[in-house]
Scaffold this motif. Structure first.
Motif, PDB file in Angstrom:
ATOM      1  N   UNK A 189       0.781  -1.122   0.097  1.00  0.00           N
ATOM      2  CA  UNK A 189       0.055  -0.065   0.002  1.00  0.00           C
ATOM      3  C   UNK A 189       0.773   1.439   0.003  1.00  0.00           C
ATOM      4  N   UNK A 190       0.806   2.080  -1.121  1.00  0.00           N
ATOM      5  CA  UNK A 190       1.397   3.495  -0.953  1.00  0.00           C
ATOM      6  C   UNK A 190       2.849   3.375  -1.551  1.00  0.00           C
ATOM      7  N   UNK A 191       3.260   1.977  -1.729  1.00  0.00           N
ATOM      8  CA  UNK A 191       4.556   1.661  -2.246  1.00  0.00           C
ATOM      9  C   UNK A 191       5.008   2.107  -3.772  1.00  0.00           C
ATOM     10  N   UNK A 192       6.122   2.762  -3.892  1.00  0.00           N
ATOM     11  CA  UNK A 192       6.497   3.009  -5.551  1.00  0.00           C
ATOM     12  C   UNK A 192       7.095   1.516  -5.861  1.00  0.00           C
ATOM     13  N   UNK A 245      -1.657  -5.040 -12.516  1.00  0.00           N
ATOM     14  CA  UNK A 245      -3.357  -4.803 -11.876  1.00  0.00           C
ATOM     15  C   UNK A 245      -3.146  -5.400 -10.510  1.00  0.00           C
ATOM     16  N   UNK A 271      -1.967  -2.838  -8.128  1.00  0.00           N
ATOM     17  CA  UNK A 271      -2.903  -1.798  -8.115  1.00  0.00           C
ATOM     18  C   UNK A 271      -4.019  -2.232  -6.737  1.00  0.00           C
ATOM     19  N   UNK A 319      -2.983  -1.495  -3.853  1.00  0.00           N
ATOM     20  CA  UNK A 319      -3.052   0.023  -3.812  1.00  0.00           C
ATOM     21  C   UNK A 319      -1.534   0.585  -3.767  1.00  0.00           C
ATOM     22  N   UNK A 320      -0.525  -0.071  -4.342  1.00  0.00           N
ATOM     23  CA  UNK A 320       0.546   0.401  -4.946  1.00  0.00           C
ATOM     24  C   UNK A 320       0.562   1.464  -5.969  1.00  0.00           C
ATOM     25  N   UNK A 321       1.575   2.215  -5.835  1.00  0.00           N
ATOM     26  CA  UNK A 321       1.685   3.363  -7.128  1.00  0.00           C
ATOM     27  C   UNK A 321       2.443   2.527  -8.236  1.00  0.00           C
ATOM     28  N   UNK A 322       2.123   2.175  -9.358  1.00  0.00           N
ATOM     29  CA  UNK A 322       2.649   1.351 -10.224  1.00  0.00           C
ATOM     30  C   UNK A 322       3.169   2.253 -11.465  1.00  0.00           C
ATOM     31  N   UNK A 323       4.382   1.871 -11.858  1.00  0.00           N
ATOM     32  CA  UNK A 323       5.091   2.508 -13.061  1.00  0.00           C
ATOM     33  C   UNK A 323       5.292   1.092 -13.888  1.00  0.00           C
ATOM     34  N   UNK A 368      14.090   5.050  -8.185  1.00  0.00           N
ATOM     35  CA  UNK A 368      13.259   5.270  -7.066  1.00  0.00           C
ATOM     36  C   UNK A 368      12.256   4.473  -6.473  1.00  0.00           C
TER      37      UNK A 368
END
Lengths: 282, 282
Positions: free
Chosen positions: B156-159, B175, B178, B181-185, B200
């Motif tokens: 959760x909230x991890x990059x 998916x 997500x 609740x991770x931030x996904x690139x 990062x």
């Protein structure tokens, strides 16, 4: 800085759609038929239905609204959808979401025939989009990509940050961006620093539904921004971007109103025509 | 630095699966049945099928391989799949990809019943995954998330940076992240600087299939890494991560071999049991 005039672009697209519909009428002796399915009177549905009615009227496509009281049961609604699926004269079906809370929204979405799913809400069509081979593309995300491409934006290799991971815009537009070979970061409520990401972005798609979310200090000079937010503040419609200040730094930006929202209904009719043609060619 | 022992974790999962299968056998007088569909003799299929045979044997589930020569036509294969879909004694079907080039891989994937789609390749199941409400989760991505969660990783909230946007790992694991609740690139071949992103990242999922892609200078101290790459260099199996050097900076890392790959077949049987139970509860 350049503002994308989505209203004008949408007008041009509609002219070409009118032409296509005329040709379809000449060839088949009928025009595409859109069916709206509406349950109850959710305010956002009422105003969206109004705008679809206007668009269908302007473009001379057939429209019928299947309107149900909010006491309809899930089973009854699915049975009604089944009738619409089987009705040959109907080429596209759009359900007005949100449905009342007691409905299983996914189950209802999956009760439309994938062949008539004009806004890409059926799991099968979403799966195809997810695999990069969409058979129909959801209207608002399609409008966003179209508006930027019309301004010669090339997505390949670009750093794109999508703010908002909703199922209507954020998630599907991310997939369209991947198809265009952009590097995509999807930020949302749990993202620790949206600013850290937007500051590095070549392109930002704002789709969070929060006025003022993207401020001047969060973007780099020359950024390209599509604002899909629609918020009402003090009776005035605005997007997620602080337009007055952010637009000073952007090289290209869509306004709200008159932005990507103006594209949605044109994309809806474009999709309807595509479905019509697929049905006829089957 | 801590290395996740996926072999040991997989062994523990298998013990609990054996227990479940025993209970199923007691209750229903039958055990789940997995059907492998294999066309031709693609080397990666041959070795994967071997490993599935071994797993099914170890876990005492029924297995049958429907093996077809590579001159089978698409129409014939679809008709064979249809027979398997209708066969009540079969609970899960896994097709060995890649199929020969002349096949429409998506069309074949969509010819499995979504109810027997044990590795989530059918568009309808992919669409549900994409909407954050999966009915079945693809095996390798599921194994990645499971292995990290077992080591108490909170997403959760991890990059999180996923390197590789393939349909088997990169896209579906994004998916799942997500949903957590991770931030996904999502980075891929067209990404200008993968390093800029990985530097990062709190968590990196490597799924590009390129040995040595993630080097020591590309990660920050304390990073968590799951390596889903499987490459063969000079006859030796390795992942996408330069393990010897990167592991010195990582706080947690999966090795190759003995990493997330060791989880895949356990997840396959877990999925098979889930499908069995859904079919029985219908």
């Amino acid at each position: 800085m350049s503002i994308i005039d989505c209203k004008e672009l949408s007008r041009k697209i509609r002219l070409s759609l009118i032409d296509k519909i005329q040709k379809i009428n000449d060839q088949y002796g009928e025009v595409p038929h859109l069916e709206i399915v509406q349950v109850g009177d959710h305010p956002s549905s009422v105003s969206y239905v109004k705008s679809i009615v206007k668009t269908c009227d302007e473009l001379s496509v057939n429209l019928h609204i299947s309107k149900f009281e909010s006491d309809i049961t899930e089973k009854e609604l699915i049975s009604e959808l089944d009738k619409l699926n089987k009705e040959d004269s109907i080429h596209g079906i759009i359900i007005q979401f949100p449905l009342p809370n007691e409905f299983d929204q996914n189950k209802i979405a999956n009760s439309i025939s994938p062949l008539k799913d004009v806004d890409c809400v059926h799991s099968e069509n979403l799966g195809k989009l997810f695999m990069g081979e969409p058979s129909v593309v959801p209207c608002t995300p399609k409008g966003i990509i179209r508006a930027l491409k019309d301004s010669n934006v090339d997505f390949c290799g670009k750093e794109v940050v999508v703010v908002g991971s909703g199922r209507t815009v954020g998630k599907p537009v991310s997939q369209l961006l991947l198809i265009e070979n952009a590097t995509v970061t999807l930020c949302h409520l749990h993202t620790k620093s949206v600013k850290k990401h937007t500051l590095e972005a070549d392109i930002i798609i704002a789709a969070a539904g929060k006025a003022g979310l993207i401020s001047e200090d969060m973007v780099k000079d020359g950024v390209i921004i599509a604002d899909a937010g629609i918020n009402v503040i003090d009776g005035k419609v605005c997007g997620d971007v602080d337009f007055d200040n952010v637009s000073k730094k952007a090289s290209l930006i869509t306004p709200v109103p008159g932005g990507v929202g103006a594209m949605t209904n044109s994309m809806l009719i474009e999709n309807l025509i595509e479905l019509f043609e697929k049905i006829k060619l089957k």
